[in-house]
Every structure is written in structure tokens, then in C-alpha cells.
Design a protein around this motif. Sequence first.
Motif, PDB file in Angstrom:
ATOM      1  N   HIS A   1       0.828  -1.210   0.000  1.00 32.18           N
ATOM      2  CA  HIS A   1       0.000   0.000   0.000  1.00 32.18           C
ATOM      3  C   HIS A   1       0.865   1.264   0.000  1.00 32.18           C
ATOM      4  O   HIS A   1       0.572   2.214  -0.731  1.00 32.18           O
ATOM      5  CB  HIS A   1      -0.912  -0.009   1.233  1.00 32.18           C
ATOM      6  CG  HIS A   1      -1.743   1.220   1.382  1.00 32.18           C
ATOM      7  ND1 HIS A   1      -2.922   1.410   0.684  1.00 32.18           N
ATOM      8  CD2 HIS A   1      -1.557   2.351   2.116  1.00 32.18           C
ATOM      9  CE1 HIS A   1      -3.431   2.582   1.001  1.00 32.18           C
ATOM     10  NE2 HIS A   1      -2.630   3.173   1.862  1.00 32.18           N
ATOM     11  N   TYR A   2       1.930   1.264   0.795  1.00 32.44           N
ATOM     12  CA  TYR A   2       2.778   2.455   0.884  1.00 32.44           C
ATOM     13  C   TYR A   2       3.409   2.806  -0.469  1.00 32.44           C
ATOM     14  O   TYR A   2       3.413   3.981  -0.879  1.00 32.44           O
ATOM     15  CB  TYR A   2       3.903   2.243   1.910  1.00 32.44           C
ATOM     16  CG  TYR A   2       3.445   2.108   3.332  1.00 32.44           C
ATOM     17  CD1 TYR A   2       2.230   2.646   3.755  1.00 32.44           C
ATOM     18  CD2 TYR A   2       4.227   1.431   4.276  1.00 32.44           C
ATOM     19  CE1 TYR A   2       1.801   2.514   5.063  1.00 32.44           C
ATOM     20  CE2 TYR A   2       3.812   1.304   5.591  1.00 32.44           C
ATOM     21  CZ  TYR A   2       2.600   1.839   5.981  1.00 32.44           C
ATOM     22  OH  TYR A   2       2.185   1.708   7.275  1.00 32.44           O
TER      23      TYR A   2
ATOM     24  N   THR B   1       2.349   2.194  -3.297  1.00 36.54           N
ATOM     25  CA  THR B   1       1.325   2.720  -4.212  1.00 36.54           C
ATOM     26  C   THR B   1       1.391   4.238  -4.275  1.00 36.54           C
ATOM     27  O   THR B   1       1.231   4.842  -5.344  1.00 36.54           O
ATOM     28  CB  THR B   1      -0.076   2.274  -3.769  1.00 36.54           C
ATOM     29  OG1 THR B   1      -0.149   0.846  -3.800  1.00 36.54           O
ATOM     30  CG2 THR B   1      -1.157   2.847  -4.670  1.00 36.54           C
ATOM     31  N   TRP B   2       1.639   4.866  -3.125  1.00 38.19           N
ATOM     32  CA  TRP B   2       1.718   6.328  -3.090  1.00 38.19           C
ATOM     33  C   TRP B   2       2.929   6.842  -3.853  1.00 38.19           C
ATOM     34  O   TRP B   2       2.901   7.942  -4.393  1.00 38.19           O
ATOM     35  CB  TRP B   2       1.744   6.816  -1.638  1.00 38.19           C
ATOM     36  CG  TRP B   2       0.394   6.716  -1.010  1.00 38.19           C
ATOM     37  CD1 TRP B   2      -0.053   5.739  -0.172  1.00 38.19           C
ATOM     38  CD2 TRP B   2      -0.708   7.607  -1.208  1.00 38.19           C
ATOM     39  NE1 TRP B   2      -1.372   5.973   0.168  1.00 38.19           N
ATOM     40  CE2 TRP B   2      -1.793   7.114  -0.443  1.00 38.19           C
ATOM     41  CE3 TRP B   2      -0.887   8.771  -1.947  1.00 38.19           C
ATOM     42  CZ2 TRP B   2      -3.029   7.754  -0.413  1.00 38.19           C
ATOM     43  CZ3 TRP B   2      -2.113   9.408  -1.914  1.00 38.19           C
ATOM     44  CH2 TRP B   2      -3.166   8.898  -1.146  1.00 38.19           C
TER      45      TRP B   2
ATOM     46  N   ILE C   1       1.700   7.148  -7.326  1.00 39.90           N
ATOM     47  CA  ILE C   1       0.804   8.299  -7.481  1.00 39.90           C
ATOM     48  C   ILE C   1       1.607   9.589  -7.583  1.00 39.90           C
ATOM     49  O   ILE C   1       1.373  10.430  -8.469  1.00 39.90           O
ATOM     50  CB  ILE C   1      -0.182   8.366  -6.298  1.00 39.90           C
ATOM     51  CG1 ILE C   1      -1.122   7.156  -6.328  1.00 39.90           C
ATOM     52  CG2 ILE C   1      -0.988   9.668  -6.342  1.00 39.90           C
ATOM     53  CD1 ILE C   1      -2.004   7.040  -5.112  1.00 39.90           C
ATOM     54  N   ILE C   2       2.570   9.762  -6.694  1.00 38.78           N
ATOM     55  CA  ILE C   2       3.411  10.964  -6.716  1.00 38.78           C
ATOM     56  C   ILE C   2       4.225  11.022  -8.000  1.00 38.78           C
ATOM     57  O   ILE C   2       4.352  12.081  -8.633  1.00 38.78           O
ATOM     58  CB  ILE C   2       4.331  10.980  -5.482  1.00 38.78           C
ATOM     59  CG1 ILE C   2       3.490  11.121  -4.209  1.00 38.78           C
ATOM     60  CG2 ILE C   2       5.348  12.120  -5.582  1.00 38.78           C
ATOM     61  CD1 ILE C   2       4.272  10.917  -2.933  1.00 38.78           C
TER      62      ILE C   2
END
Length: 248
Positions: A180-181, A183-184, A187-188
Motif C-alpha cells: 500500500h505504501y 502505491t503512493w 501516485i506521486i
Amino acid sequence: MSTNTVLYKRSYVFSFVIRLCHWLRAFAVFGLVVTGFYIAWPFLVAPDSTNVLEQGWIRLAHEVLGFILIAVTLIRVYLFFFSRSNVERRSIQDIISPKSWVKQIKAYFWMGNAPHHGAYGPLQLMVYAGISIAAIFMCVTGLTLYANVYHLGIGGMMWEPAQWVAYAMGGLDEVRKWHHYITWAFIIFVLIHVYMVIWTGIRFRNGSADAIMSGYDYHAVNVKKTDNGNHPVQHHAHQNSHSKNKGH
């Protein structure tokens, strides 16, 4: 009398396979982010509902997109190191050159042009290498989670390696958290990537966005004409190294 005319020459940079991989990866990442967040928080179904059909379809889409990302990641790693064209590998010259880093930073402050022995500048290649490593990490952790749900077929084949990964990361819950981490990070990266492609296209007039669609980019050819009636016209062209590339 002296005049300077700026022309643009088209150069072939990215092959069809590379462009296809780029857009498949973009599609997969977008879909994985959306479906992944829904799996983490299934807001379409009440917590006490026995209807799990929506969750099942979302999970299926996530898994299919995950395998697409795995395939594209493997293909891109192979093409970077073993493609007949070395346009991407030539960028390594810039990443190990302090002068190229200085030129790159100066270019971002509107002083000169960015160095390009290959397809990317030094900072570009560093970021792309980092996000590629992140993609490999997401593929490994995704397969680990997959193997702990499906125990037949690919899941069965991955069972023992998945247990090793889960143990090394401190348990399956830690695998899920880091999945999950990171994934960010994607996105960034996507937000910055889109901004920089647009900014670079405007700043350097090189068709950076067009290159990943048509395969061609554009670089300036400065033509200086001098004609005072007694001297012939002289042309001085400064071309980007992309002109040496004949494609993949």
C-alpha cells in the motif's frame, strides 16, 4: 547582414514496442491504484452484507492488471539491456558524468539545454530506474499476497517463495502495508511525470509528449546565415545526439 533561423529536425527515439509497453503500464498502474484502494476500503457494499460479487470482480480486475504490470516490467527490463538500439543505454553516460548533472540542474533553472547522449537526462534515468525498482517490488509483494489467497496454479507455484518473502518482511501484514505504501510512490511519480513532460515540451520545444505517442521527438537546428554580397551563405547546425539513433 546576419540572421539566425531555428529549425527542428525529427528523430526516431522510441519503438512501437516501447510505446505500447508505456501505455499498457500507464493503464495498469491507473487501474491497480483504483482497484487497490477499493479492495482496501470496499465502500460499495455494506460491512454486514453477504453480497461479495462486487468485491470479487474488483479483485479479479486488480489481479489481471497486476499480471499485465508484471509482463510489461519484464519486457521493459529486457529491452533496456538487450534491445538492438542503445538509445536508452546511452543515457548511462550522463548519469555517471558530473558535467551532465550540472548541465541538467542548470537547464531546470533556464540556463542552457539539458544533456542527452541517449533518450533521457541523468535525473530522468535516476527517477525511471527508481520507479522500475518500485514496480518490481510491487510485483513481488503482489504475487506474495496472491499466493496466500490462491493455492493452485500460479499461486501454488509461488507458495514457497511467497512464504519466504512474507517471513523476510516480518509477516503478511507487513507485506500488505508496504504494498500500500509504495502505491503512493506511483501516485506521486505520475503527477510529477506528467507535469515534467509538459514543462519539458514547453521549455525545450522538443515534442517530449509526442515522442511516446509517435516515437519521434524534435530537436533544434540553429542555422546561421551570413550574406553581405561578397561571402557565400554559411550554415552552422547544432544537433542533438538523437539524430544518430535509427530506432529499436
